[in-house]
Motif scaffolding. Structure first.
Motif, PDB file in Angstrom:
ATOM      1  N   VAL A   2       0.839  -1.204   0.000  1.00  0.00           N
ATOM      2  CA  VAL A   2       0.000   0.000   0.000  1.00  0.00           C
ATOM      3  C   VAL A   2       0.872   1.252   0.000  1.00  0.00           C
ATOM      4  CG1 VAL A   2      -1.702   1.288   1.355  1.00  0.00           C
ATOM      5  CG2 VAL A   2      -1.901  -1.178   1.139  1.00  0.00           C
ATOM      6  N   ILE A   3       1.899   1.256   0.820  1.00  0.00           N
ATOM      7  CA  ILE A   3       2.807   2.399   0.894  1.00  0.00           C
ATOM      8  C   ILE A   3       3.499   2.626  -0.449  1.00  0.00           C
ATOM      9  CG2 ILE A   3       4.860   3.319   2.042  1.00  0.00           C
ATOM     10  CD1 ILE A   3       2.392   3.269   3.830  1.00  0.00           C
ATOM     11  N   ASN A   4       3.923   1.555  -1.097  1.00  0.00           N
ATOM     12  CA  ASN A   4       4.596   1.686  -2.394  1.00  0.00           C
ATOM     13  C   ASN A   4       3.657   2.263  -3.455  1.00  0.00           C
ATOM     14  OD1 ASN A   4       6.965   0.698  -1.373  1.00  0.00           O
ATOM     15  ND2 ASN A   4       6.638  -1.387  -2.125  1.00  0.00           N
ATOM     16  N   ARG A   5       2.409   1.847  -3.455  1.00  0.00           N
ATOM     17  CA  ARG A   5       1.449   2.359  -4.442  1.00  0.00           C
ATOM     18  C   ARG A   5       1.232   3.863  -4.243  1.00  0.00           C
ATOM     19  NH1 ARG A   5       1.808   0.241  -8.560  1.00  0.00           N
ATOM     20  NH2 ARG A   5      -0.131   1.184  -9.214  1.00  0.00           N
ATOM     21  N   LEU A   6       1.155   4.295  -3.003  1.00  0.00           N
ATOM     22  CA  LEU A   6       0.982   5.721  -2.729  1.00  0.00           C
ATOM     23  C   LEU A   6       2.251   6.509  -3.046  1.00  0.00           C
ATOM     24  CD1 LEU A   6      -1.092   5.391   0.528  1.00  0.00           C
ATOM     25  CD2 LEU A   6      -1.912   6.132  -1.699  1.00  0.00           C
ATOM     26  N   GLN A   7       3.409   5.873  -2.867  1.00  0.00           N
ATOM     27  CA  GLN A   7       4.669   6.523  -3.223  1.00  0.00           C
ATOM     28  C   GLN A   7       4.754   6.739  -4.730  1.00  0.00           C
ATOM     29  OE1 GLN A   7       7.111   7.697  -1.034  1.00  0.00           O
ATOM     30  NE2 GLN A   7       7.901   8.650  -2.888  1.00  0.00           N
ATOM     31  N   VAL A   8       4.215   5.814  -5.512  1.00  0.00           N
ATOM     32  CA  VAL A   8       4.199   5.966  -6.971  1.00  0.00           C
ATOM     33  C   VAL A   8       3.383   7.197  -7.363  1.00  0.00           C
ATOM     34  CG1 VAL A   8       3.319   4.919  -9.098  1.00  0.00           C
ATOM     35  CG2 VAL A   8       4.627   3.555  -7.490  1.00  0.00           C
ATOM     36  N   VAL A   9       2.252   7.399  -6.704  1.00  0.00           N
ATOM     37  CA  VAL A   9       1.438   8.579  -6.976  1.00  0.00           C
ATOM     38  C   VAL A   9       2.199   9.845  -6.609  1.00  0.00           C
ATOM     39  CG1 VAL A   9      -0.704   9.775  -6.386  1.00  0.00           C
ATOM     40  CG2 VAL A   9      -0.722   7.311  -6.693  1.00  0.00           C
ATOM     41  N   ARG A  10       2.881   9.799  -5.482  1.00  0.00           N
ATOM     42  CA  ARG A  10       3.670  10.956  -5.045  1.00  0.00           C
ATOM     43  C   ARG A  10       4.812  11.250  -6.023  1.00  0.00           C
ATOM     44  NH1 ARG A  10       3.893  13.245   0.173  1.00  0.00           N
ATOM     45  NH2 ARG A  10       5.866  14.256   0.601  1.00  0.00           N
ATOM     46  N   ASN A  11       5.448  10.194  -6.529  1.00  0.00           N
ATOM     47  CA  ASN A  11       6.515  10.372  -7.512  1.00  0.00           C
ATOM     48  C   ASN A  11       5.983  10.980  -8.805  1.00  0.00           C
ATOM     49  OD1 ASN A  11       8.138   9.171  -5.629  1.00  0.00           O
ATOM     50  ND2 ASN A  11       8.363   7.253  -6.737  1.00  0.00           N
ATOM     51  N   THR A  12       4.805  10.525  -9.220  1.00  0.00           N
ATOM     52  CA  THR A  12       4.197  11.064 -10.433  1.00  0.00           C
ATOM     53  C   THR A  12       3.891  12.549 -10.272  1.00  0.00           C
ATOM     54  OG1 THR A  12       3.222   8.903 -10.874  1.00  0.00           O
ATOM     55  CG2 THR A  12       2.298  10.769 -12.062  1.00  0.00           C
TER      56      THR A  12
ATOM     57  N   THR B  20       8.198  19.065 -12.080  1.00  0.00           N
ATOM     58  CA  THR B  20       9.529  19.358 -12.608  1.00  0.00           C
ATOM     59  C   THR B  20       9.730  18.949 -14.062  1.00  0.00           C
ATOM     60  OG1 THR B  20      10.351  17.253 -11.785  1.00  0.00           O
ATOM     61  CG2 THR B  20      10.594  19.173 -10.343  1.00  0.00           C
ATOM     62  N   LYS B  21       8.730  18.351 -14.683  1.00  0.00           N
ATOM     63  CA  LYS B  21       8.817  17.855 -16.062  1.00  0.00           C
ATOM     64  C   LYS B  21       9.922  16.814 -16.213  1.00  0.00           C
ATOM     65  CE  LYS B  21       7.189  22.048 -18.370  1.00  0.00           C
ATOM     66  NZ  LYS B  21       7.518  23.057 -19.393  1.00  0.00           N
ATOM     67  N   THR B  22      10.096  15.979 -15.208  1.00  0.00           N
ATOM     68  CA  THR B  22      11.100  14.924 -15.236  1.00  0.00           C
ATOM     69  C   THR B  22      10.580  13.768 -16.080  1.00  0.00           C
ATOM     70  OG1 THR B  22      11.755  15.535 -13.004  1.00  0.00           O
ATOM     71  CG2 THR B  22      12.490  13.394 -13.789  1.00  0.00           C
TER      72      THR B  22
ATOM     73  N   ALA C 232      13.580   8.598 -15.499  1.00  0.00           N
ATOM     74  CA  ALA C 232      14.687   9.259 -14.801  1.00  0.00           C
ATOM     75  C   ALA C 232      14.584   8.974 -13.301  1.00  0.00           C
ATOM     76  CB  ALA C 232      14.650  10.757 -15.056  1.00  0.00           C
ATOM     77  N   HIS C 233      15.712   9.084 -12.603  1.00  0.00           N
ATOM     78  CA  HIS C 233      15.716   8.861 -11.161  1.00  0.00           C
ATOM     79  C   HIS C 233      14.915   9.957 -10.464  1.00  0.00           C
ATOM     80  CE1 HIS C 233      18.475   5.496 -11.094  1.00  0.00           C
ATOM     81  NE2 HIS C 233      19.222   6.133 -11.986  1.00  0.00           N
TER      82      HIS C 233
END
Length: 155
Positions: A46-56, A62-64, A68-69
């Motif tokens: 669950v934490i990883n799925r929410l982290q993916v949303v945060r990363n997106t 930043t238009k990354t 990219a890392h």
């Protein structure tokens, strides 16, 4: 939230960085932060799925590129990993409850641990006693009212 991401990405080229930060914070980040203290102790999936949303969301600002890392981007935006944010919010609520600054229901539920005999860790103030029926205390009234409401309105 995926639709929100897609909609923002369609108009991203017309927005400044500050406008994009404001838009992402009001639509995506606020939803992630709402009641995330309840996710303390949740499984890693669950934490990883929410982290993916945060990363997106960080990539939108930043238009990354997608591959990219993201670690440096998150540091640049001052956004800790999601699990650390959850721990921080729980810690803040607990600190406020212990110092009488939090909501009354949290002040009543949190008490410092005082051992029956002298221990070296007695002066640390790090241990708390949680009632065994914590969830029952927190949600009993709400559940009872909901059942009564449904019984009245369905019959």
């Amino acid at each position: 939230m995926l639709n929100t991401d897609k909609n923002i990405s369609k108009i991203r080229q017309y927005l400044t960085i500050d406008a994009t930060k404001s838009l992402v914070n009001s639509t995506i980040t606020s939803r992630l932060d709402y009641c995330n203290g309840l996710l303390y102790g949740a499984n890693q999936y669950v934490i990883n799925r929410l982290q993916v949303v945060r990363n997106t969301a960080a990539r939108l600002i930043t238009k990354t590129p997608k591959h990219a890392h993201i670690t440096l981007v998150l540091k640049q935006l001052h956004r800790p990993p999601f699990n650390m944010r959850v721990k921080y919010k729980v810690s803040v609520h607990l600190y406020k409850a212990l110092n009488g600054q939090g909501p009354e229901y949290l002040n009543n539920l949190s008490t410092l641990y005082s051992p029956r005999r002298q221990l070296r860790s007695a002066d640390d103030h790090t241990l708390l006693v949680a009632p065994r029926n914590l969830w029952r205390k927190m949600f009993h009234d709400r559940r009872t009212k909901t059942v009564e409401y449904l019984a009245k309105n369905i019959a």
